[in-house]
Design a protein around this motif. Structure first.
Motif, PDB file in Angstrom:
ATOM      1  N   TRP A   1       0.838  -1.189   0.000  1.00 24.80           N
ATOM      2  CA  TRP A   1       0.000   0.000   0.000  1.00 24.80           C
ATOM      3  C   TRP A   1       0.885   1.256   0.000  1.00 24.80           C
ATOM      4  CZ3 TRP A   1      -5.424  -0.770   0.360  1.00 24.80           C
ATOM      5  CH2 TRP A   1      -5.803  -2.087   0.611  1.00 24.80           C
TER       6      TRP A   1
ATOM      7  N   ASN B   1      -8.511  -6.520  -7.417  1.00 27.18           N
ATOM      8  CA  ASN B   1      -9.576  -5.679  -7.975  1.00 27.18           C
ATOM      9  C   ASN B   1     -10.509  -5.163  -6.891  1.00 27.18           C
ATOM     10  OD1 ASN B   1      -8.636  -5.918 -10.579  1.00 27.18           O
ATOM     11  ND2 ASN B   1     -10.024  -7.593 -11.131  1.00 27.18           N
TER      12      ASN B   1
ATOM     13  N   ARG C   1      -9.795  -4.465  -3.809  1.00 28.12           N
ATOM     14  CA  ARG C   1      -9.113  -3.399  -3.087  1.00 28.12           C
ATOM     15  C   ARG C   1      -9.044  -2.125  -3.920  1.00 28.12           C
ATOM     16  NH1 ARG C   1      -7.762  -8.139  -1.153  1.00 28.12           N
ATOM     17  NH2 ARG C   1      -6.869  -8.387   0.937  1.00 28.12           N
ATOM     18  N   GLN C   2      -8.752  -2.273  -5.204  1.00 27.15           N
ATOM     19  CA  GLN C   2      -8.642  -1.091  -6.058  1.00 27.15           C
ATOM     20  C   GLN C   2     -10.004  -0.436  -6.299  1.00 27.15           C
ATOM     21  OE1 GLN C   2      -6.635  -2.726  -9.497  1.00 27.15           O
ATOM     22  NE2 GLN C   2      -4.606  -2.246  -8.667  1.00 27.15           N
TER      23      GLN C   2
ATOM     24  N   GLU D   1     -10.920   3.565  -5.222  1.00 26.09           N
ATOM     25  CA  GLU D   1     -11.461   4.607  -6.097  1.00 26.09           C
ATOM     26  C   GLU D   1     -12.520   5.427  -5.367  1.00 26.09           C
ATOM     27  OE1 GLU D   1     -12.885   2.894  -9.685  1.00 26.09           O
ATOM     28  OE2 GLU D   1     -10.910   2.169 -10.349  1.00 26.09           O
TER      29      GLU D   1
ATOM     30  N   THR E   1      -2.971   3.984  -3.002  1.00 24.70           N
ATOM     31  CA  THR E   1      -2.858   2.985  -4.058  1.00 24.70           C
ATOM     32  C   THR E   1      -2.448   1.649  -3.455  1.00 24.70           C
ATOM     33  OG1 THR E   1      -0.540   3.552  -4.481  1.00 24.70           O
ATOM     34  CG2 THR E   1      -2.224   4.696  -5.784  1.00 24.70           C
TER      35      THR E   1
ATOM     36  N   GLU F   1      -0.948  -2.411  -4.758  1.00 21.86           N
ATOM     37  CA  GLU F   1      -0.465  -3.275  -5.839  1.00 21.86           C
ATOM     38  C   GLU F   1       0.064  -4.570  -5.238  1.00 21.86           C
ATOM     39  OE1 GLU F   1       3.986  -1.220  -6.034  1.00 21.86           O
ATOM     40  OE2 GLU F   1       2.660  -1.161  -7.780  1.00 21.86           O
TER      41      GLU F   1
END
Length: 321
Positions: free
Chosen positions: A41, A263, A265-266, A270, A281, A283
């Motif tokens: 994160w 997906n 988490r992302q 948003e 962000t 990843e």
């Protein structure tokens, strides 16, 4: 009265009493440590503990992002309120002894983040995420270790002796002790020998079979756990070499699983960044990136089969030669 779990008994050689409950707890913590840093994160505020947030996501399957006193937190809680038209929760109840209580209206003054798609649907328990596979795998691994320990102990007892009385038992123990000490031969009275009846206790073949099957079962459950969380750990029940197609199928399944968690988490980030003006962000961590990057495969050239006309031409050329 509730029975208390006996602590492990430590000797100079290590643990002498293996307890399945403590083994299960050990494997649960060990496996959770393997996945707790799956994602990296960036941009998290100081009020959000990354390790704690990852823990709640993997164990309960959800956290809610909301503000207390103007500061953003990622907290655990439970669903509340009336569901929407798709029977999904519309509120999230937070009861924190330090920050206080709050009923968060989802997508209004807070955003729920889920570990995977299935965690979006409310259940009657506080568990979700990877908790089911963690508990299942830790229990099965603990069972395997207990079975291996029992098989090893039983395999050491090759033969027992049935003695007529204590006099014969003491004499027989002296003989066995001399043999264990390396004496090539011992003298024994035939009257004592006739009073001892050997009983075969362990079959080396059966013990070896149990050990082999248990080790394979241990490897299967460990590989099954890693496959469930997105790690390529093949376990081949055929005891043969896997072909390329089987390996590629397994890699594709792992790829889908990791991307599903990423997906979720992302998608939540948003909404969080838009609602609270943050720039958070997430990843895949460096150790896991190879699972989400598909390398192009070079297809081997294949020879096309000749047509009927080409075969006839070839036959004519052969006849001419």
């Amino acid at each position: 009265m509730s029975s208390k779990v006996k602590p492990w008994e430590w000797s100079e050689f290590g643990v002498s009493n293996i307890d399945k409950t403590q083994l299960t707890n050990y494997y649960y913590k060990m496996l959770l440590n393997r996945v707790i840093n799956m994602f990296t994160w960036k941009g998290l505020p100081d009020t959000i503990d990354e390790q704690v947030m990852n823990f709640w996501l993997f164990v309960t399957g959800r956290v809610v992002f909301t503000e207390f006193n103007g500061k953003l937190y990622a907290l655990n809680g439970n669903y509340g309120g009336y569901p929407n038209e798709y029977y999904l929760p519309t509120e999230f109840i937070v009861a924190n002894p330090i920050l206080g209580n709050k009923t968060v209206k989802l997508d209004v003054d807070g955003v729920a983040m889920f570990n995977s798609d299935t965690d979006k649907y409310p259940t009657q328990t506080m568990t979700g995420g990877l908790y089911p596979i963690l508990t299942l795998t830790s229990n099965m691994l603990a069972d395997c270790v207990v079975t291996i320990s029992s098989a090893l102990k039983n395999g050491r007892v090759q033969t027992a002796f049935l003695c007529k009385d204590d006099t014969v038992r003491i004499a027989g123990e002296k003989v066995l002790k001399q043999l264990y000490n390396g004496n090539p031969a011992v003298m024994i009275d035939d009257t004592i020998l006739n009073c001892i009846t050997p009983i075969k206790m362990a079959d080396n073949t059966s013990v070896a079979t149990v050990l082999q099957q248990t080790v394979e079962t241990y490897q299967f459950w460990l590989a099954n756990f890693y496959n469930s969380i997105g790690v390529n750990a093949n376990f081949n029940m055929k005891r043969e070499r896997l072909n390329t197609a089987e390996v590629n199928i397994n890699d594709s399944a792992l790829f889908v699983n990791v991307v599903n968690m990423l997906n979720n988490r992302q998608q939540a980030l948003e909404k969080i960044n838009k609602m609270f003006g943050t720039n958070i962000t997430v990843e895949i961590s460096e150790e896991w990136k190879d699972l989400t990057e598909e390398e192009p495969t070079e297809e081997e050239p294949t020879e096309e089969e000749p047509t009927e006309e080409e075969e006839k031409d070839n036959e004519k050329n052969d006849n001419v030669e």
